[in-house]
Design a protein around this motif. Sequence first.
Motif, short mmCIF file in Angstrom:
data_model
loop_
_atom_site.label_atom_id
_atom_site.label_comp_id
_atom_site.label_asym_id
_atom_site.label_seq_id
_atom_site.Cartn_x
_atom_site.Cartn_y
_atom_site.Cartn_z
N PRO A 142 -21.03 -37.70 10.42
CA PRO A 142 -21.68 -36.73 9.36
C PRO A 142 -20.44 -36.92 8.24
CG PRO A 142 -21.74 -35.70 11.35
CD PRO A 142 -20.81 -36.86 11.63
N LYS A 161 -19.15 -28.21 9.12
CA LYS A 161 -19.34 -27.96 10.57
C LYS A 161 -19.89 -28.98 11.37
CE LYS A 161 -21.74 -24.55 13.14
NZ LYS A 161 -22.88 -23.31 13.08
N GLU A 162 -20.76 -29.80 10.89
CA GLU A 162 -21.39 -30.86 11.76
C GLU A 162 -20.21 -32.06 12.03
OE1 GLU A 162 -23.12 -29.67 9.35
OE2 GLU A 162 -24.77 -28.76 10.55
N LYS A 204 -17.74 -30.58 14.60
CA LYS A 204 -18.19 -30.69 15.89
C LYS A 204 -18.28 -32.28 16.35
CE LYS A 204 -21.73 -28.25 16.57
NZ LYS A 204 -23.33 -27.57 16.69
N TRP A 205 -18.76 -33.27 15.42
CA TRP A 205 -18.57 -34.65 15.83
C TRP A 205 -17.25 -34.92 16.16
CZ3 TRP A 205 -16.55 -39.50 14.70
CH2 TRP A 205 -17.44 -40.47 14.84
#
Length: 88
Positions: free
Chosen positions: A47, A53-54, A57-58
């Motif tokens: 992303p 945030k994404e 996480k990735w």
Amino acid sequence: MAQDLFKQAGDNFTALVSSANVSNEDQLKAYGWYKQATVGDASSTRPTGLFSKETAKWDAWFERKGKSQDEAKQEYINWVNELRVKYA
């Protein structure tokens, strides 16, 4: 048996997050192990930075690339057990 331990670790992690102030870093590490254990290597595109945030996480998931799902399950179980001690 291993699947039962993995499920129990997931339940323990959910309970831990709801009852303790688990750091974002610790949550991201657990997320990365969980995704690797359940999905395998990250194959989607990272992303963009606009979705921090994404992206975080990735990145946590991508760091586990190459680990087998069984290895990742065991690492997730181990990590949750460490967190349970850390946040007890």
